[in-house]
Write a protein that holds these residues in place. Structure first.
Motif, PDB file in Angstrom:
ATOM      1  N   CYS A  62       6.106  34.772  43.342  1.00 28.32           N
ATOM      2  CA  CYS A  62       7.048  34.683  44.463  1.00 28.32           C
ATOM      3  C   CYS A  62       6.320  34.594  45.794  1.00 28.32           C
ATOM      4  N   GLN A  65       5.115  38.122  38.417  1.00 31.89           N
ATOM      5  CA  GLN A  65       6.314  37.623  39.086  1.00 31.89           C
ATOM      6  C   GLN A  65       6.203  37.784  40.598  1.00 31.89           C
ATOM      7  N   LYS A  66       5.688  38.937  41.036  1.00 29.96           N
ATOM      8  CA  LYS A  66       5.510  39.159  42.481  1.00 29.96           C
ATOM      9  C   LYS A  66       4.516  38.168  43.070  1.00 29.96           C
ATOM     10  N   GLN A 116       9.669  48.020  42.159  1.00 29.09           N
ATOM     11  CA  GLN A 116       8.427  48.405  42.813  1.00 29.09           C
ATOM     12  C   GLN A 116       7.640  49.451  42.029  1.00 29.09           C
ATOM     13  N   LEU A 141      13.039  42.667  42.361  1.00 30.23           N
ATOM     14  CA  LEU A 141      11.881  43.070  41.572  1.00 30.23           C
ATOM     15  C   LEU A 141      11.602  44.545  41.796  1.00 30.23           C
ATOM     16  N   ILE A 185       8.645  38.827  48.453  1.00 30.26           N
ATOM     17  CA  ILE A 185       8.956  39.442  47.162  1.00 30.26           C
ATOM     18  C   ILE A 185      10.442  39.769  47.138  1.00 30.26           C
ATOM     19  N   GLN A 243       5.958  41.911  35.802  1.00 33.30           N
ATOM     20  CA  GLN A 243       6.439  42.026  37.173  1.00 33.30           C
ATOM     21  C   GLN A 243       5.348  41.755  38.201  1.00 33.30           C
ATOM     22  N   GLU A 244       4.118  42.137  37.909  1.00 35.04           N
ATOM     23  CA  GLU A 244       3.038  41.876  38.855  1.00 35.04           C
ATOM     24  C   GLU A 244       2.809  40.372  39.026  1.00 35.04           C
TER      25      GLU A 244
END
Length: 334
Positions: free
Chosen positions: A313, A309-310, A326, A324, A320, A306-307
């Motif tokens: 983005c 992915q952020k 947090q 996703l 963001i 996820q990090e």
């Protein structure tokens, strides 16, 4: 009278002799004219095209991961350093496959062969070693959960990176420094100009690292099950989400290990039992799946995180997505 007594010693008609002499003269003249032979057509092996295409895809995927980690200061945890090492190794492997195709058909020489095979060996070795280092990091994050975020972990990560890249570079330099079969074809392995001994060392090293990864994975599973059992006994349901995340990380490791074995095991075993006399088609057929591992690695390690992915983005659209989560980053995530 003297002219009439002249005898044709050949026994052939005089006009036949004149014609033969003319033919001899024309043949002598034609022999002095240089013959222009047509240039041989460049025949490209379809397997080489597939490998070059695979290398291009590998390079594009992993270049994105390397750029994301390099340009994002928040991605400096040990986990992301190791993922960056894996992406860099796979990126170099993809570049090596492309260069191998270009040199094989446009710039053929012994020097280019040695440099290309050295780059490919070093990069794929670094990729496999990075996978092992990530597995070690996952194990430490669970076994030493309370002290994992200390400076000692960061130092240990840098030590692992220096060791794995130093070892990989040394393996890549062996063909360049003379450990090759260019002078003695009988010592060639399935991958020319690697010697059979060189290929055997690489294959045995792979099997050793795979066994070590498998052992660490079993230990990780035991730790997760023990933690889950303790939580169930104590009824600490608030901590369940953390161990659900941990289980997700273990499932990812299982996928990684299975993918790793499926991609590399055929070529490893084939390198141990075969040599240069075997049909090259078998070498291509077992080597191609090994390159797929470098295509799958960014999907498993980077693009599912996820990090990352952020960060991706933010680079692409400057925002963001709300979809996703947090949640805080966990060392058990892969």
């Amino acid at each position: 009278m003297n002219e009439d007594l002249k005898v044709n010693l050949s026994g052939l008609p005089r006009d036949y002799l004149d014609a033969g002499a003319a033919e001899n003269v024309s043949a002598a003249v034609s022999s002095q004219v240089p013959v222009v032979e047509p240039e041989p057509e460049l025949v490209v092996n379809p397997w080489d095209i597939v490998l070059c295409t695979s290398g291009t895809l590998i390079s594009c995927e992993n270049a994105i991961v390397v750029l994301i980690i390099f340009h994002n200061p928040s991605l400096r945890a040990p986990m992301f350093l190791l993922i960056g090492s894996l992406a860099l190794a796979d990126l170099l492997a993809g570049v090596g496959l492309i260069i191998n195709f270009v040199f094989a058909y446009l710039l053929q020489s012994e020097a280019t062969k040695l440099v290309t095979i050295g780059l490919i060996v070093a990069s794929f070795s670094a990729s496999v070693c990075s996978l092992l280092a990530i597995t070690v990091d996952r194990y430490l994050s669970l076994y030493y959960a309370l002290t994992y975020h200390s400076e000692r972990t960061v130092t240990f990560t840098y030590v692992m990176l220096v060791m794995l890249w130093g070892t990989s570079i040394c393996l890549g330099l062996l063909p360049v420094l003379g450990w090759n079969c260019l002078r003695d074809e009988s010592t060639c392995s399935v991958v020319r100009p690697l010697t059979k001994n060189n290929a055997a060392i690489l294959s045995v090293s792979f099997l050793f690292m795979f066994a070590l990864m498998l052992q660490l994975y079993i230990q990780i599973c035991k730790i997760v099950m023990r933690h889950a059992h303790q939580i169930a006994l104590q009824h600490h349901f608030l901590a369940t989400s953390h161990y659900v995340t941990t289980r997700k990380g273990v499932s990812t490791l299982a996928i990684i290990l299975g993918t790793f074995a499926a991609c590399w095991m055929p070529f490893t075993l084939y390198s141990l039992i075969a040599d240069y006399t075997y049909p090259s088609m078998y070498t291509y057929a077992t080597l191609l799946p090994a390159t797929y591992n470098s295509i799958i690695n960014p999907v498993i390690y980077a693009f599912r995180n996820q990090e990352i992915q952020k960060a991706l983005c933010l680079i692409c659209c400057g925002c963001i997505p709300s979809g996703l989560s947090q949640r805080a980053r966990s060392p058990s995530d892969v």
